[in-house]
Write an enzyme that holds these catalytic residues in place. Sequence first.
Site, short mmCIF file in Angstrom:
data_model
loop_
_atom_site.label_atom_id
_atom_site.label_comp_id
_atom_site.label_asym_id
_atom_site.label_seq_id
_atom_site.Cartn_x
_atom_site.Cartn_y
_atom_site.Cartn_z
N ASP A 47 -3.93 -0.65 25.26
CA ASP A 47 -5.35 -0.28 25.36
C ASP A 47 -6.21 -1.41 24.78
O ASP A 47 -5.68 -2.32 24.11
CB ASP A 47 -5.56 1.03 24.56
CG ASP A 47 -6.92 1.66 24.80
OD1 ASP A 47 -7.55 1.38 25.84
OD2 ASP A 47 -7.35 2.47 23.94
N GLU A 79 -9.27 -5.67 27.10
CA GLU A 79 -10.22 -6.37 28.00
C GLU A 79 -10.49 -7.81 27.54
O GLU A 79 -10.72 -8.64 28.42
CB GLU A 79 -11.53 -5.58 28.09
CG GLU A 79 -11.39 -4.24 28.77
CD GLU A 79 -10.58 -3.21 27.96
OE1 GLU A 79 -10.63 -3.30 26.73
OE2 GLU A 79 -9.91 -2.38 28.56
N ASP A 115 -11.77 5.52 30.66
CA ASP A 115 -12.55 6.63 30.11
C ASP A 115 -13.57 7.18 31.09
O ASP A 115 -14.78 7.14 30.84
CB ASP A 115 -13.24 6.16 28.82
CG ASP A 115 -12.22 5.68 27.79
OD1 ASP A 115 -11.02 5.92 27.99
OD2 ASP A 115 -12.64 5.06 26.80
O1 MIG Z 1 -12.13 3.16 21.68
O2 MIG Z 1 -7.22 5.13 21.61
O3 MIG Z 1 -9.25 4.39 27.14
O4 MIG Z 1 -7.54 6.51 26.60
O5 MIG Z 1 -7.73 7.68 24.05
C1 MIG Z 1 -11.43 4.09 22.43
C2 MIG Z 1 -8.33 5.94 21.79
C3 MIG Z 1 -9.98 3.70 22.45
C4 MIG Z 1 -9.72 4.15 24.81
C5 MIG Z 1 -8.75 4.62 25.85
C6 MIG Z 1 -8.47 6.07 25.64
C7 MIG Z 1 -7.93 6.30 24.25
C8 MIG Z 1 -8.90 5.77 23.20
N1 MIG Z 1 -9.19 4.36 23.47
#
Ligand code: MIG
Length: 796
Positions: free
Chosen positions: A421, A424, A500
């Site tokens: 996650d 980017e 999201d």
């Molecule tokens: O700033 O890890 O897209 O699936 O639950 C949010 C917490 C960070 C974004 C991800 C989401 C996840 C969440 N993350």
Amino acid sequence: MQIGTLLRSIQFFGIADSARAIRYAILRDRLDRDYQQMASKDPAESQSPGPLKWSREIPHGIELQFEHTSLELVFLARDVLRISWKPGELPIPYAIIGNAWPGDWIQLEQGQGGLVLKGSQLRVEISNDGRLKIHNLEGSLLRIENPPVHTGESWEQTSPLDPQACIFGLGERACGWNLRGGTYQLWNKDPGGSYGLGHDPLYMSIPVYMCMQPQGHYLVFYENPYRGEITIEDATKVQFERGALRSYFFHGSPEHCLDRYTQLTGRPPMPPRWSLGYHQSRWGYKSQDDIREIAESFKKHDLPISAIHLDIDYMDGYRVFTFREDRFGAVLELSQSLQEADIKLVTIIDPGVKVDRGYQFFQDGLQKGMFCTLPNGRPMLSIVWPGWVHFPDFTDPNVRTWWGDCYPQLLDRGVTGIWHDMNEPTAFAPWGDKTFPLITQHSFEGQGGDHLRAHNLYALLMNRAGFEALKKFKPERRPWLLSRAGYAGGQRYAWNWTGDVETSWEALRQTVATMLGVSLSGFAYTGSDVGGFSGAPDPELYLRWFQLGAFTPFFRTHSAMGTPPREPWTFEEEILQATRSLLQMRYRLMPYFYTLAWAAHQKGTPLLRPTFWVDPDDPTLWEIVDQFFLGPDLMLAPVLNSGELEREVYLPSGSWYELWDDSIFAGPGVRTIPTDLTHIPAFVRGGAILPLEISPTELELHLYLPDEGEIRGELYSDEGDGYLEYRLDRISGSRQEKLIQLTRTNEGDYPWPYTNTVLTLHGAKISAVELDGKDWVSEETRIQTPLFDEIVIELA
Ligand code: MIG
């Protein structure tokens, strides 16, 4: 400053870290200002190529020097052209795996006002001012590229479009389906909070698009990782801030283009079979006991499941590769007991490494120089969930290894899949671009480069590190990685999910287009958070989303911290039952999904395909996006509006069987179909053989009879993981009036896995059967068969 964002971040994040985020944003702004000033020292002049000075033949192509810029054109294959404009550095080929193409023979001719480069399938007119016109050999003009303009270090190029042309792809987009009439950023970005229709860019932008037009289809890939922008109106106008302007042009049907494109950028590996099952997740499962309870409830409610995901809360203060011992100290025991129920554990990992003197991984990274730096040589200080962090520099091969060498800390606790996650990459900042200062320094395999160059590649290279680690430490297993961001070629390493997405009907509708766009961008595996990430779906929206999820490659329920629970049993009985039957169908379809995974691995064909896949040359299909194909034989027409009692479905030519009730429809044409709340309209192509698994040893081959003509089906089987034997069974034949004849052939040495196989007919009854030359008993529509080579069925 966006006050709302700030308040939300304080609420989630506390005052201290919010204050740090403000400090970070101020620092980033200052650094970005310096960066800007450095870049704009001498005011740049815009330059067209200017007149042609000289040209010379090179292997499979031509090199041309114009007054200001130069061009190299190479036929990599008869239907693949590489076009490189300089100046500007050529990319390190992170996106490319090389290819075994032989090139094409070429012929150079002097044309009117320029040169003509001819290959065996394409002909390119190059005018003396640098304009390109690409034709096929029938003489149709496929694409015009105007002379590109070079300004300072940036490039801009326009390409006029046919009025009828439709453009799809560009990675992950939430901007409708046909991308004409919009501007899209080429810059991976966390929209923050959640996103809905029209939000751009998102986590994964890929400079690749498909053009469907009457005179012949093509795909274009710009191999330039820099920040860019593309506007698609009467023309496509693409801009990149730096680098050489290099692109690849592929010609042919969408299937052919993706085959070629994934020969160049890599095919998705065969996934472990479990990953095609159902995944349960949420941000907010608090302990191993929570997870155990979830698993038990799935069992209690008779809901099949393959994986449970642990979001960031399992970590100790969000320190990567640690576990919060008070709540997740017994993850090994947990994963072992889940394993007995055939449930895999997946953990999230973010790239940011907490700055903390007592944290060994951080100390080690600091000492070894594993982090991205600022020009003063100090590690770039940023902020994400752990508070202050440094970010690993995945453009450095040593960093990729160093990072990957930590995966055993997860694997040794029984974690099977990894979820990347925030890659980017995302940093917290209450205003401006939530990423690194552009001046941040990256290694680029020792060449050096800044964040403008590294940004879009960051996830690709993090995923590469993760993938290589999984191969290294679990060599007998197939890696399974999920990643939010990515770039061209990323299909080699990880699956995509659409991040999201907000909880709304509009977002559900948009999600179909987003997933199809991702699929056409070379990613065969995608999916969305069932129910939407950010909100509380009502039972109807939840069920409709679940229905869509059941027929998308990655099928996972997930939601944000603070949203109400949404496991199937938290809804009323009718919804629970409906989710159960969808889950059961998903698992019955497993052999079909798995066979599609094989096709994706062999040819890059995505599992999800737009309706036009059946007939790319029929322009009336190009813009259909409220229905789609899963593989060649299943067409889904999801219900995407609240309260919808019926909907229109376009049925391509042939006969179509409703999956759930077997009613038969004849295409082509538009039919109005009832949309019972508990079912997603789904149609099986007449002529298909759909393999449905009843249990690990029982298979049903469902033969959906065409009125006349060809019948075919494919079934891939292997052990479900690892790299041992496989087998591919192909059944083909035809129907002529009352006679059906089928032949089975197979390749591969994996033994036939089923002890019990039933061939079930849809659309007619059986009168007599001959199997491998012998008379064979049957029921009205069912035949218990051993593995036949040939079967002849006479219909009643
Ligand atoms: O700033 O890890 O897209 O699936 O639950 C949010 C917490 C960070 C974004 C991800 C989401 C996840 C969440 N993350």
